[in-house]
Design a protein around this motif. Structure first.
Motif, PDB file in Angstrom:
ATOM      1  N   ASN A  15       0.808  -1.224   0.000  1.00 52.51           N
ATOM      2  CA  ASN A  15       0.000   0.000   0.000  1.00 52.51           C
ATOM      3  C   ASN A  15       0.839   1.271   0.000  1.00 52.51           C
ATOM      4  O   ASN A  15       0.339   2.358   0.293  1.00 52.51           O
ATOM      5  N   GLY A  16       2.131   1.106  -0.293  1.00 57.51           N
ATOM      6  CA  GLY A  16       2.999   2.271  -0.437  1.00 57.51           C
ATOM      7  C   GLY A  16       3.296   2.999   0.852  1.00 57.51           C
ATOM      8  O   GLY A  16       3.590   4.205   0.834  1.00 57.51           O
ATOM      9  N   LEU A  17       3.242   2.299   1.988  1.00 57.32           N
ATOM     10  CA  LEU A  17       3.538   2.919   3.281  1.00 57.32           C
ATOM     11  C   LEU A  17       5.017   2.756   3.614  1.00 57.32           C
ATOM     12  O   LEU A  17       5.731   1.977   3.006  1.00 57.32           O
ATOM     13  N   GLU A  18       5.458   3.495   4.629  1.00 59.36           N
ATOM     14  CA  GLU A  18       6.848   3.439   5.053  1.00 59.36           C
ATOM     15  C   GLU A  18       7.036   2.368   6.116  1.00 59.36           C
ATOM     16  O   GLU A  18       6.316   2.342   7.117  1.00 59.36           O
ATOM     17  N   ALA A  19       8.059   1.505   5.936  1.00 52.83           N
ATOM     18  CA  ALA A  19       8.321   0.432   6.898  1.00 52.83           C
ATOM     19  C   ALA A  19       8.755   0.991   8.248  1.00 52.83           C
ATOM     20  O   ALA A  19       8.492   0.401   9.289  1.00 52.83           O
ATOM     21  N   GLY A  20       9.421   2.129   8.243  1.00 46.35           N
ATOM     22  CA  GLY A  20       9.913   2.720   9.491  1.00 46.35           C
ATOM     23  C   GLY A  20       9.006   3.797  10.027  1.00 46.35           C
ATOM     24  O   GLY A  20       9.478   4.834  10.499  1.00 46.35           O
ATOM     25  N   SER A  21       7.716   3.590   9.978  1.00 43.01           N
ATOM     26  CA  SER A  21       6.776   4.644  10.386  1.00 43.01           C
ATOM     27  C   SER A  21       6.545   4.704  11.890  1.00 43.01           C
ATOM     28  O   SER A  21       5.726   5.471  12.354  1.00 43.01           O
ATOM     29  N   GLY A  22       7.245   3.857  12.669  1.00 45.83           N
ATOM     30  CA  GLY A  22       7.227   4.009  14.119  1.00 45.83           C
ATOM     31  C   GLY A  22       6.146   3.235  14.837  1.00 45.83           C
ATOM     32  O   GLY A  22       5.566   2.288  14.291  1.00 45.83           O
ATOM     33  N   PRO A  23       5.852   3.638  16.096  1.00 45.65           N
ATOM     34  CA  PRO A  23       4.950   2.869  16.961  1.00 45.65           C
ATOM     35  C   PRO A  23       3.545   2.653  16.419  1.00 45.65           C
ATOM     36  O   PRO A  23       2.840   1.760  16.869  1.00 45.65           O
ATOM     37  N   GLY A  24       3.117   3.476  15.457  1.00 43.13           N
ATOM     38  CA  GLY A  24       1.766   3.332  14.933  1.00 43.13           C
ATOM     39  C   GLY A  24       1.636   2.320  13.814  1.00 43.13           C
ATOM     40  O   GLY A  24       0.550   2.140  13.259  1.00 43.13           O
ATOM     41  N   LEU A  25       2.732   1.608  13.475  1.00 42.18           N
ATOM     42  CA  LEU A  25       2.747   0.739  12.305  1.00 42.18           C
ATOM     43  C   LEU A  25       1.614  -0.287  12.313  1.00 42.18           C
ATOM     44  O   LEU A  25       0.897  -0.449  11.332  1.00 42.18           O
ATOM     45  N   LEU A  26       1.439  -0.988  13.429  1.00 38.93           N
ATOM     46  CA  LEU A  26       0.392  -2.012  13.516  1.00 38.93           C
ATOM     47  C   LEU A  26      -0.988  -1.412  13.267  1.00 38.93           C
ATOM     48  O   LEU A  26      -1.826  -2.000  12.590  1.00 38.93           O
ATOM     49  N   PHE A  27      -1.215  -0.224  13.819  1.00 42.36           N
ATOM     50  CA  PHE A  27      -2.544   0.378  13.771  1.00 42.36           C
ATOM     51  C   PHE A  27      -2.794   1.158  12.482  1.00 42.36           C
ATOM     52  O   PHE A  27      -3.922   1.549  12.199  1.00 42.36           O
ATOM     53  N   GLU A  28      -1.739   1.372  11.699  1.00 48.98           N
ATOM     54  CA  GLU A  28      -1.905   2.048  10.416  1.00 48.98           C
ATOM     55  C   GLU A  28      -2.020   1.056   9.256  1.00 48.98           C
ATOM     56  O   GLU A  28      -2.481   1.426   8.184  1.00 48.98           O
ATOM     57  N   THR A  29      -1.565  -0.178   9.473  1.00 45.35           N
ATOM     58  CA  THR A  29      -1.507  -1.123   8.367  1.00 45.35           C
ATOM     59  C   THR A  29      -2.592  -2.196   8.411  1.00 45.35           C
ATOM     60  O   THR A  29      -3.236  -2.468   7.395  1.00 45.35           O
ATOM     61  N   LEU A  30      -2.803  -2.821   9.556  1.00 41.94           N
ATOM     62  CA  LEU A  30      -3.772  -3.914   9.607  1.00 41.94           C
ATOM     63  C   LEU A  30      -5.190  -3.480   9.253  1.00 41.94           C
ATOM     64  O   LEU A  30      -5.908  -4.242   8.604  1.00 41.94           O
ATOM     65  N   PRO A  31      -5.647  -2.285   9.657  1.00 45.20           N
ATOM     66  CA  PRO A  31      -6.984  -1.870   9.231  1.00 45.20           C
ATOM     67  C   PRO A  31      -7.162  -1.866   7.715  1.00 45.20           C
ATOM     68  O   PRO A  31      -8.266  -2.100   7.217  1.00 45.20           O
ATOM     69  N   ILE A  32      -6.062  -1.614   6.981  1.00 42.63           N
ATOM     70  CA  ILE A  32      -6.141  -1.635   5.514  1.00 42.63           C
ATOM     71  C   ILE A  32      -6.470  -3.039   5.033  1.00 42.63           C
ATOM     72  O   ILE A  32      -7.342  -3.246   4.188  1.00 42.63           O
ATOM     73  N   ALA A  33      -5.759  -4.022   5.612  1.00 39.19           N
ATOM     74  CA  ALA A  33      -6.004  -5.414   5.223  1.00 39.19           C
ATOM     75  C   ALA A  33      -7.428  -5.821   5.539  1.00 39.19           C
ATOM     76  O   ALA A  33      -8.126  -6.422   4.708  1.00 39.19           O
ATOM     77  N   PHE A  34      -7.876  -5.495   6.744  1.00 40.66           N
ATOM     78  CA  PHE A  34      -9.214  -5.890   7.153  1.00 40.66           C
ATOM     79  C   PHE A  34     -10.288  -5.162   6.348  1.00 40.66           C
ATOM     80  O   PHE A  34     -11.387  -5.676   6.145  1.00 40.66           O
TER      81      PHE A  34
END
Length: 451
Positions: free
Chosen positions: A283-302
């Protein structure tokens, strides 16, 4: 300090002990922290260093800590006092137990804040908030959530209340039954998500990022972070495994249990990393986006996958339960200490310690909003400062002195009798616990305080 004993052995079988210990180890460290620190530190090279830290330091010290708990048969300070009394060692070793108790409470203070994010997302997933959510919306949603101090404070409070209410009841048998459902359930959900990750078109990129070392991205600070996380993810250094070990019957194998704990914890972390980075890169996000990574990425999948509402709700539910099982284990050593050594009732001890962790956690709550520009340790926010103090200083120091005690204060016979170490491994374990683990921990610790 008088010699006291825990009231009774808890674990009804070795399998139950292993599952409970895995429940303590597997939590936000695997699903939240491991993916984002891997992203921030270059991927594959960091994973390789982390795995070496697990094998050379994490596993040996896990065995040592469980062994001290079973030998001492009490909360960490009292267990060390008991062992000191029987071995004739210096009484200063008791401070190893106090470091563990304090470290657990400090970690709980910020752990509950992140766990609160998980509870909030679980509730939102039930309401269908993530359906058709794209990457930009997921990032914006998370940013708006953490920038609202009242919302973050509310969920932090909920997690602390749940933790205290469960601990007050002393429902260890209830936790046993829940763990036996939660851990297999979490693994099943992660495997389903792994299947989804293979369809994103970025799975090979995710696999390469995690398992193809790029040593140019590795720094001395990365090594320190890998070591600190090895302690964090295995619940080392803050008394949990010592307390759990104190409930372990003598005929159960500490070595076998420790290996299962390490294997399960590491596999779950790696699967979570593959899933999350496939979604990140897809989804073109940054791998090093910090503590919010889990909460910024999994909602996209779901939001995009078939049945996403069901699996998203189930996943964040598992995150909540995994986080709660870990938070309970963090506060348990301190509660046991107040009960056994100061005569507190379990209820009074739980509310007092829960209140302390909640109050200290306000600093982490505000680190993402009101205090976002405030720094404490060097250029770190309050949240980052407490994380650094515990994961990079207190836990490694606790682990180093645990290894030194088991390696140098105990005789070979005492160590083998308590650990149940097979003779063919005893010599190797002695070298690791006496030399390799403490020296590596000291080198990295020295780098952290001087660098």
């Amino acid at each position: 300090m008088a010699q006291l004993k825990v009231s009774a052995q808890l674990w009804t079988s070795q399998t139950v002990f292993i599952m409970a210990a895995i429940g303590s180890a597997v939590g936000l460290g695997n699903l939240w922290k491991f993916p984002y620190i891997t992203g921030e530190n270059g991927g594959g090279a960091f994973v390789l260093v982390y795995l070496l830290c697990i094998v050379l330091i994490g596993l040996p010290i896990l065995i040592a800590e469980i062994s001290l708990g079973r030998a001492g048969q009490a909360n960490p300070p009292q267990a060390m006092a008991n062992i000191v009394k029987t071995t004739g060692a210096n009484k200063l070793w008791v401070f190893l137990g106090f470091n563990a108790v304090l470290g657990g409470l400090l970690i709980l203070s910020f752990y509950a804040v992140i766990a609160g994010w998980g509870v909030a997302y679980f509730i939102e997933s039930i309401s269908g908030a993530f359906i058709d959510m794209n990457a930009a919306q997921a990032q914006s949603h998370f940013d708006q959530f953490v920038s609202n101090p009242l919302a973050v404070l509310f969920w932090h409070t909920i997690v602390m209340l749940l933790t205290v209410l469960i601990v007050v009841k002393g429902v260890r048998s209830g936790i046993e039954r829940a763990i036996n459902i939660m851990m297999p359930g979490l693994l099943i959900i992660l495997l389903i998500l792994l299947g989804y990750a293979t369809t994103t078109g970025a799975f090979s990129q995710s696999f390469e990022f995690l398992f193809k070392p790029n040593f140019s991205a590795l720094t001395s600070e990365s090594v320190l972070i890998a070591l600190g996380h090895a302690f964090f993810t295995l619940s080392l250094g803050f008394g949990t495994m010592m307390v759990y070990g104190s409930y372990l019957p003598k005929n159960y194998s500490i070595v076998k249990a420790s290996m299962w704990i390490v294997i399960a914890d590491t596999v779950i972390a790696l699967i979570a990393g593959l899933v999350i980075f496939s979604i990140v890169f897809g989804n073109g996000l940054e791998a090093g986006s910090g503590p919010g990574l889990l909460f910024e990425t999994l909602p996209i999948a779901f939001g995009q996958m078939s049945g996403g509402w069901f699996f998203g709700t189930l996943f964040f539910g598992m995150v909540v339960f995994a986080a709660l099982s870990s938070s309970i284990s963090m506060i348990e050593p301190a509660i046991s200490w107040l009960e056994q050594n100061w005569g507190y009732t379990r209820k009074k001890a739980a509310w007092l310690l829960g209140g302390f962790a909640w109050l200290l956690g306000l600093g982490s709550v505000f680190s993402f909003n009101l205090w976002k520009g405030q720094t404490f340790l060097e250029d770190k926010t309050f949240f980052e400062s407490i994380d650094f103090l515990t994961s990079n200083i207190m836990l490694p120091l606790g682990g180093m002195f645990t290894a030194l005690f088991v390696g140098w204060v105990w005789t070979l016979q005492q160590r083998n009798n308590e650990t149940g170490m097979p003779p063919k491994w005893s010599g190797v374990y002695s070298v690791i616990v006496k030399w390799v683990a403490p020296i590596l921990v000291f080198i990295v610790f020295f780098e952290s305080v001087t660098g």
